[in-house]
Design a protein around this motif. Sequence first.
Motif, PDB file in Angstrom:
ATOM      1  N   THR B 121       0.850  -1.183   0.000  1.00 13.17           N
ATOM      2  CA  THR B 121       0.000   0.000   0.000  1.00 13.17           C
ATOM      3  C   THR B 121       0.888   1.236   0.000  1.00 13.17           C
ATOM      4  OG1 THR B 121      -1.634  -1.181   1.301  1.00 13.17           O
ATOM      5  CG2 THR B 121      -1.824   1.209   1.222  1.00 13.17           C
ATOM      6  N   ALA B 122       0.702   2.079  -0.998  1.00 13.94           N
ATOM      7  CA  ALA B 122       1.534   3.279  -1.099  1.00 13.94           C
ATOM      8  C   ALA B 122       0.728   4.492  -0.677  1.00 13.94           C
ATOM      9  CB  ALA B 122       2.037   3.450  -2.526  1.00 13.94           C
ATOM     10  N   ILE B 123       1.367   5.379   0.062  1.00 11.16           N
ATOM     11  CA  ILE B 123       0.681   6.591   0.504  1.00 11.16           C
ATOM     12  C   ILE B 123       1.587   7.797   0.319  1.00 11.16           C
ATOM     13  CG2 ILE B 123      -0.932   5.657   2.186  1.00 11.16           C
ATOM     14  CD1 ILE B 123       1.163   5.820   4.246  1.00 11.16           C
ATOM     15  N   VAL B 124       0.974   8.941   0.135  1.00 15.67           N
ATOM     16  CA  VAL B 124       1.774  10.160  -0.019  1.00 15.67           C
ATOM     17  C   VAL B 124       0.984  11.336   0.525  1.00 15.67           C
ATOM     18  CG1 VAL B 124       0.904  10.724  -2.342  1.00 15.67           C
ATOM     19  CG2 VAL B 124       3.157  11.506  -1.652  1.00 15.67           C
ATOM     20  N   SER B 125       1.687  12.274   1.103  1.00 13.13           N
ATOM     21  CA  SER B 125       1.024  13.510   1.523  1.00 13.13           C
ATOM     22  C   SER B 125       1.446  14.602   0.550  1.00 13.13           C
ATOM     23  CB  SER B 125       1.420  13.884   2.941  1.00 13.13           C
ATOM     24  OG  SER B 125       2.759  14.313   2.981  1.00 13.13           O
ATOM     25  N   THR B 126       0.484  15.428   0.168  1.00  8.39           N
ATOM     26  CA  THR B 126       0.823  16.542  -0.724  1.00  8.39           C
ATOM     27  C   THR B 126       1.645  17.556   0.058  1.00  8.39           C
ATOM     28  OG1 THR B 126      -1.227  17.655  -0.140  1.00  8.39           O
ATOM     29  CG2 THR B 126      -1.259  16.277  -2.102  1.00  8.39           C
ATOM     30  N   PRO B 127       2.355  18.411  -0.644  1.00  6.85           N
ATOM     31  CA  PRO B 127       3.167  19.421   0.053  1.00  6.85           C
ATOM     32  C   PRO B 127       2.336  20.183   1.073  1.00  6.85           C
ATOM     33  CG  PRO B 127       3.680  19.464  -2.262  1.00  6.85           C
ATOM     34  CD  PRO B 127       2.551  18.498  -2.097  1.00  6.85           C
ATOM     35  N   GLN B 128       2.939  20.441   2.212  1.00  5.28           N
ATOM     36  CA  GLN B 128       2.240  21.221   3.227  1.00  5.28           C
ATOM     37  C   GLN B 128       2.065  22.628   2.712  1.00  5.28           C
ATOM     38  OE1 GLN B 128       4.527  20.231   6.904  1.00  5.28           O
ATOM     39  NE2 GLN B 128       2.488  20.518   7.798  1.00  5.28           N
ATOM     40  N   ASN B 225      -5.963  25.330   8.985  1.00  9.49           N
ATOM     41  CA  ASN B 225      -6.613  24.041   8.924  1.00  9.49           C
ATOM     42  C   ASN B 225      -5.495  23.010   8.965  1.00  9.49           C
ATOM     43  OD1 ASN B 225      -8.067  21.841   8.304  1.00  9.49           O
ATOM     44  ND2 ASN B 225      -9.015  22.686   6.456  1.00  9.49           N
ATOM     45  N   ASN B 226      -5.515  22.103   9.942  1.00  9.81           N
ATOM     46  CA  ASN B 226      -4.397  21.150   9.986  1.00  9.81           C
ATOM     47  C   ASN B 226      -4.468  20.130   8.857  1.00  9.81           C
ATOM     48  OD1 ASN B 226      -6.591  19.927  10.976  1.00  9.81           O
ATOM     49  ND2 ASN B 226      -5.664  19.233  12.895  1.00  9.81           N
ATOM     50  N   GLU B 227      -5.507  20.252   8.055  1.00  8.55           N
ATOM     51  CA  GLU B 227      -5.538  19.394   6.883  1.00  8.55           C
ATOM     52  C   GLU B 227      -4.983  20.147   5.677  1.00  8.55           C
ATOM     53  OE1 GLU B 227      -9.409  17.876   6.312  1.00  8.55           O
ATOM     54  OE2 GLU B 227      -9.523  17.053   8.331  1.00  8.55           O
ATOM     55  N   ASP B 228      -3.970  20.914   5.916  1.00 11.48           N
ATOM     56  CA  ASP B 228      -3.463  21.650   4.768  1.00 11.48           C
ATOM     57  C   ASP B 228      -2.600  20.752   3.899  1.00 11.48           C
ATOM     58  OD1 ASP B 228      -0.551  23.589   5.746  1.00 11.48           O
ATOM     59  OD2 ASP B 228      -1.136  21.590   6.324  1.00 11.48           O
ATOM     60  N   THR B 229      -2.697  19.475   4.173  1.00 16.03           N
ATOM     61  CA  THR B 229      -2.067  18.519   3.276  1.00 16.03           C
ATOM     62  C   THR B 229      -3.052  17.387   2.996  1.00 16.03           C
ATOM     63  OG1 THR B 229      -0.289  16.911   3.088  1.00 16.03           O
ATOM     64  CG2 THR B 229      -0.973  17.465   5.298  1.00 16.03           C
ATOM     65  N   GLU B 230      -3.111  17.001   1.746  1.00 16.26           N
ATOM     66  CA  GLU B 230      -4.000  15.903   1.344  1.00 16.26           C
ATOM     67  C   GLU B 230      -3.253  14.580   1.409  1.00 16.26           C
ATOM     68  OE1 GLU B 230      -7.111  15.032   0.108  1.00 16.26           O
ATOM     69  OE2 GLU B 230      -7.671  16.915   1.074  1.00 16.26           O
ATOM     70  N   ILE B 231      -3.998  13.495   1.523  1.00 16.60           N
ATOM     71  CA  ILE B 231      -3.381  12.161   1.520  1.00 16.60           C
ATOM     72  C   ILE B 231      -3.914  11.373   0.326  1.00 16.60           C
ATOM     73  CG2 ILE B 231      -3.179   9.989   2.766  1.00 16.60           C
ATOM     74  CD1 ILE B 231      -1.772  12.201   4.181  1.00 16.60           C
ATOM     75  N   TYR B 232      -3.018  10.805  -0.453  1.00 17.62           N
ATOM     76  CA  TYR B 232      -3.433   9.895  -1.523  1.00 17.62           C
ATOM     77  C   TYR B 232      -2.940   8.493  -1.211  1.00 17.62           C
ATOM     78  CZ  TYR B 232      -4.115  14.299  -3.959  1.00 17.62           C
ATOM     79  OH  TYR B 232      -4.510  15.559  -4.289  1.00 17.62           O
ATOM     80  N   THR B 233      -3.784   7.532  -1.435  1.00 17.63           N
ATOM     81  CA  THR B 233      -3.461   6.139  -1.115  1.00 17.63           C
ATOM     82  C   THR B 233      -3.699   5.277  -2.338  1.00 17.63           C
ATOM     83  OG1 THR B 233      -4.368   6.577   1.064  1.00 17.63           O
ATOM     84  CG2 THR B 233      -3.947   4.291   0.508  1.00 17.63           C
ATOM     85  N   SER B 234      -2.946   4.213  -2.447  1.00 17.36           N
ATOM     86  CA  SER B 234      -3.203   3.258  -3.520  1.00 17.36           C
ATOM     87  C   SER B 234      -2.743   1.870  -3.114  1.00 17.36           C
ATOM     88  CB  SER B 234      -2.488   3.704  -4.796  1.00 17.36           C
ATOM     89  OG  SER B 234      -2.734   2.769  -5.824  1.00 17.36           O
TER      90      SER B 234
END
Lengths: 346, 346
Positions: B121-128, B225-234
């Motif tokens: 499972t790969a995950i990444v956070s977008t740039p803060q 907003n502490n969600e100033d980064t998105e998470i993508y999963t695959s």
Amino acid sequence: MELNERKLKILEAIISNYLDTAEPVGSRTISKNYDLGISPATIRNEMSDLEELGFIMQPHTSAGRIPSDKGYRLYVDMILSAKYDSPKHLSYVEALLNKAGRIETLLQDIVSVLAKETNLTAIVSTPQYSKCKIKNIQLIELESQKVLAVIVTDGNMANNYVLEINEDMDQRMLNKLSFILNNQLHGLNVEEINLPLIEKIKAFAGNQDEIIGKVLEVVFQAVHNNEDTEIYTSGAINMLRLPEFSDLEKATSIMETLDKKDYIRQLLLNDFDGESIETDGVKIKIGSENNNEDMKDCSLITTTYHIGGKPLGVIGLIGPKRMDYQSAILSLRCLIKEIEKRMNDS
Amino acid sequence: MELNERKLKILEAIISNYLDTAEPVGSRTISKNYDLGISPATIRNEMSDLEELGFIMQPHTSAGRIPSDKGYRLYVDMILSAKYDSPKHLSYVEALLNKAGRIETLLQDIVSVLAKETNLTAIVSTPQYSKCKIKNIQLIELESQKVLAVIVTDGNMANNYVLEINEDMDQRMLNKLSFILNNQLHGLNVEEINLPLIEKIKAFAGNQDEIIGKVLEVVFQAVHNNEDTEIYTSGAINMLRLPEFSDLEKATSIMETLDKKDYIRQLLLNDFDGESIETDGVKIKIGSENNNEDMKDCSLITTTYHIGGKPLGVIGLIGPKRMDYQSAILSLRCLIKEIEKRMNDS
DNA sequence: GTTAGCACTCATTTGTGTGGAGTGCTAACA
DNA sequence: TGTTAGCACTCCACACAAATGAGTGCTAAC
């Protein structure tokens, strides 16, 4: 042999019970729990007939009966043709819709809420780009030889494209080009852009025609790409908790299917012909009607949403054949109403 | 009792075999398949010692041994401190990176490819967002009293916001306002925008200060907003095929965990302190080191990516503790190199 | 220090019997 | 002629016992 009223009542009882328990239903259960005033033996005789007619079946001898796809079809058609009951008001959806924002985010939120409410898998396709009207195009300076094109269409859907060009341009120049592009393209359907039009616009732009060409090319590509609609999914996990997928093999298989965006897209847009006038636009495909092995235990409920009177996208629910059709249909019907109310006055 | 070379070799053999088979490893298996020149009886004695030292454990008496978290830790540390071997060239990633586009799309594509390659499972956070530099802000006319703000930051990340204002404005006016905004904000970190600055900019804008205020407000909200980064999963589905999750209960539980964006975000950014100089930036958390019940059978490998020298996001892999660390680490290391090469010259 | 031999443990597999849910059929009944 | 009670029959599900076999720890010999 025809399907008289008593047979129909027994069929309804079987389906209703099976929806609750996921277990084959026997004659004694019906006699006890449904007030039909007949004995198990009589019910057995009727069930035997219902089986012969193809509405129910036995997993094995000495088991109760479960509905066949044909049985579900009859049941679902009855629900569809029935009058709305108490159109429930979806306050949370209204809240979402009142939040200004991009349509993509909105659709993602809606699908997530829908999945939570129904405990099913919710899916949606974004508006078909090619059928959208262009509202505004703006070019934005990024860095040397790179430009961002923002194309806004109906429903305030914004698509961003990075373009690489062979020339440096400042924002002032890009504003000028944007102005030309808007003059020519505003109000057109995306798919209406054709070669003569492109030549005409290039002439306006004079020696800046490279970037104009690039923009139009990008729009073209998006149109001719059959993925000009995105798919958002939510709640696939809900399937894992259902008894029909308690076998890991089946669970994995359905999860894999739901994970295939291309497949889901095709499923959603399959017979999305743009003129589904059927019962309030709600379409239902049951089990094998989906023509797919992995979906043979599932049903798909879909409905289209319109912008400016045109059907542009599809919202749907995937669940086990044994799902609560009544409430799923209702959720979808109410949701679509709220959405269209909002999108068409924006 | 210390860990001599022979014990280490046996430990390696046990781990290596367990990684392959997912079955407890017995003394006879090691004696047969690994050329250590000692008999099962001797190996049994050593295994007994290894167990006492805490590196391996028995699921039950009369079963073989499996590595403990401490055992994995030793093994992983050995891999981490070893030299790179053959840095494989990821042609498909390069292809992705050469495609001009939005960073969000790029990250989604990368994560998808990474999951397919590693079967994890790969995950990444977008740039803060808060740590990004503002490159360009443009306001785009949507319709009466609605404006789209496009804010472009480092790495050509474009965020779109729909603003509702109390005044009608045409594109020409919006271009003027955009110009003012850019003059004042270009090159600043998003989080550097503060109240004095806002007042100053409002003064410039004269009576158009409402929309300026709105834009700044939106930026503010995004930052706080502490969600100033998105998470993508695959690739979460990859977990379902593993023997460690052959129990449906466990399978459901891990899928649910991987579905919780907030949890994954916290996991990824947990000790993302901005200065991980450790072995090439690759961090590994094994089983219970993740401090979470649902992750106790999983390991997490993470590494940060940088833009303009600053660490802005995290890419990671989640797999069973029994995963192929060697190849996972290698994939991640090579990937991050390609990414940084690309992002930093753009 | 190493190893062969052996008794012991325990999860897994296989086989067997039992209970129960449900059916279909037949014969009696209204 | 339609309905119902009674009964033999089928087959799944579950529990329980026995057999299997992988692996260990210990002991004694090398």
